[in-house]
Write an enzyme that holds these catalytic residues in place. Structure first.
Site, PDB file in Angstrom:
ATOM      1  N   GLU A 111      -0.518   1.166  -5.656  1.00 44.87           N
ATOM      2  CA  GLU A 111      -0.419  -0.022  -4.799  1.00 44.87           C
ATOM      3  C   GLU A 111      -0.383  -1.291  -5.647  1.00 44.87           C
ATOM      4  O   GLU A 111      -1.383  -1.666  -6.265  1.00 44.87           O
ATOM      5  CB  GLU A 111      -1.608  -0.040  -3.850  1.00 44.87           C
ATOM      6  CG  GLU A 111      -1.837   1.277  -3.108  1.00 44.87           C
ATOM      7  CD  GLU A 111      -3.225   1.379  -2.499  1.00 44.87           C
ATOM      8  OE1 GLU A 111      -3.911   0.360  -2.380  1.00 44.87           O
ATOM      9  OE2 GLU A 111      -3.629   2.509  -2.153  1.00 44.87           O
ATOM     10  N   HIS A 125       0.837  -1.204   0.000  1.00 41.99           N
ATOM     11  CA  HIS A 125       0.000   0.000   0.000  1.00 41.99           C
ATOM     12  C   HIS A 125       0.882   1.268   0.000  1.00 41.99           C
ATOM     13  O   HIS A 125       0.877   2.030   0.966  1.00 41.99           O
ATOM     14  CB  HIS A 125      -0.899  -0.053   1.243  1.00 41.99           C
ATOM     15  CG  HIS A 125      -2.126   0.795   1.156  1.00 41.99           C
ATOM     16  ND1 HIS A 125      -2.086   2.161   1.148  1.00 41.99           N
ATOM     17  CD2 HIS A 125      -3.438   0.470   1.075  1.00 41.99           C
ATOM     18  CE1 HIS A 125      -3.322   2.637   1.081  1.00 41.99           C
ATOM     19  NE2 HIS A 125      -4.158   1.640   1.031  1.00 41.99           N
TER      20      HIS A 125
HETATM   21  O1  TA6 Z   1      -6.066   1.176  -1.113  1.00 38.57           O
HETATM   22  C1  TA6 Z   1      -7.203   1.955  -1.100  1.00 38.57           C
HETATM   23  C2  TA6 Z   1      -8.021   1.634   0.130  1.00 38.57           C
HETATM   24  O2  TA6 Z   1      -8.565   0.355   0.070  1.00 38.57           O
HETATM   25  C3  TA6 Z   1      -9.081   2.728   0.260  1.00 38.57           C
HETATM   26  O3  TA6 Z   1     -10.368   2.212  -0.010  1.00 38.57           O
HETATM   27  C4  TA6 Z   1      -8.904   3.210   1.700  1.00 38.57           C
HETATM   28  O4  TA6 Z   1      -9.693   2.422   2.557  1.00 38.57           O
HETATM   29  C5  TA6 Z   1      -7.418   2.968   1.890  1.00 38.57           C
HETATM   30  O5  TA6 Z   1      -7.202   1.696   1.319  1.00 38.57           O
HETATM   31  C6  TA6 Z   1      -6.930   3.116   3.317  1.00 38.57           C
HETATM   32  O6  TA6 Z   1      -7.406   2.082   4.106  1.00 38.57           O
HETATM   33  P1  TA6 Z   1      -6.998   2.117   5.684  1.00 38.57           P
HETATM   34  O7  TA6 Z   1      -7.580   0.875   6.264  1.00 38.57           O
HETATM   35  O8  TA6 Z   1      -5.503   2.163   5.738  1.00 38.57           O
HETATM   36  O9  TA6 Z   1      -7.585   3.400   6.227  1.00 38.57           O
END
Ligand code: TA6
Length: 295
Positions: free
Chosen positions: A269, A162
């Site tokens: 990501e 991520h």
């Molecule tokens: O990668 C995108 C995502 O899935 C978004 O939908 C948002 O939820 C982000 O990840 C961050 O997620 P988190 O659980 O780290 O707040």
């Protein structure tokens, strides 16, 4: 290369000045410095004490991406699984030098089932072994994950890195090489679309899962005058999520600060998230990303 261990973090640097910092919590890369500057975004209110996944750097998503599905082995895990909110162990470092001065230092981190909290053990009852490698070299940062199924049963998993890339101004960047790719748009009820732009600007909340990409074709974050800022290639990871929370969602995250910092980050990501990888008992799987900066 020098590697230093400071309580909960491991830091490595190269004689040419590049450096990387990894928190044992989540094996989260929180800093990657190259060309004399920070390449990753880290929220000023990121919690680094293990109380919550770190907001920024490169959180590691495993064994499920997003909110877990119902009636699934991952159903009672938190969003994005347990890897980013478990404490890993540092397995050691190795360095390589091919002689042409392109030194590289690799840091290895491990997590296995019996290191998990009781809750996580109960939520996902499979023996597994993870080895996460972070490799710093002069021209880039690579992260790869090796998953071994040490149980007697097959298990399904998803995995994603991520990555929060730091940008000077979100309005000045474009994401390239997504043209004609299919994506699921999580901002539009998870509807499926085909990307029409070969240089995607980010001017609103974007949360898209681009699918079935050729992992060797770089996803490029370029400036508006088409200079390459970042180039991300992958191995065995055929999906790429592009995310920017924009104003409202940024304000809605207590650990995302300052509120307007959405202007200084773009998440690109690399993952395998649009389906499930089935790992048979005893088998291993490996996948990763390689990020080059300021080519
Ligand atoms: O990668 C995108 C995502 O899935 C978004 O939908 C948002 O939820 C982000 O990840 C961050 O997620 P988190 O659980 O780290 O707040």
């Amino acid at each position: 290369p020098t590697v230093s261990i400071k309580d909960a973090t491991i830091e490595a640097s190269l004689p040419s000045g590049e450096s990387v910092t990894v928190y044992l919590y989540g094996a989260t890369v929180t800093s990657w410095k190259a060309n004399g500057e920070e390449q990753l975004f880290l929220s000023e209110k990121a919690l680094l004490d293990g109380s919550k996944p770190i907001r920024g750097g490169i959180p590691l998503v495993f064994p499920v991406f997003g909110p877990p599905p119902q009636n699934h082995a991952t159903s009672t895990l938190p969003q994005h699984g347990f890897a980013r909110n478990s404490t890993w162990e540092f397995l050691g470092k190795s360095s390589s030098d091919s002689g042409q001065g392109d030194l590289a230092v690799k840091l290895d981190f491990g997590l296995n089932h019996n290191m998990l909290s009781e809750d996580f053990k109960e939520a996902w009852p499979y023996e597994f072994g993870l080895v996460y490698s972070v490799t710093l070299s002069k021209d880039g940062l690579a992260t790869s994950l090796n998953v071994t199924n040490e149980s007697k049963k097959n298990f399904d998993f998803q995995v994603l890195m991520h990555t929060y890339l730091r940008v000077a101004d979100i309005s000045e960047i474009r994401v390239k090489n997504l043209e004609s790719k299919t994506y699921v748009d999580k901002v539009r009820n998870a509807s499926t679309h085909t990307e029409s732009s070969n240089a995607l600007p980010i001017a609103e909340e974007v949360d898209r899962v681009y699918q079935d990409l050729n992992p060797e074709k770089p996803i490029v974050v370029a400036s508006s005058d088409d200079k390459t800022l970042f180039s991300v290639t992958r191995e065995a990871l055929t999906d790429v999520v592009v995310w920017n929370p924009w104003i409202e969602k940024a304000k809605g995250m207590a650990d995302f600060s300052p509120d307007d910092a959405y202007k200084n980050m773009i998440c690109v990501e690399a993952g395998s998230v649009s389906a499930w990888q089935t790992l048979e008992a005893g088998d291993s799987w490996e996948g990763g990303q390689s990020i080059k900066s300021r080519l």
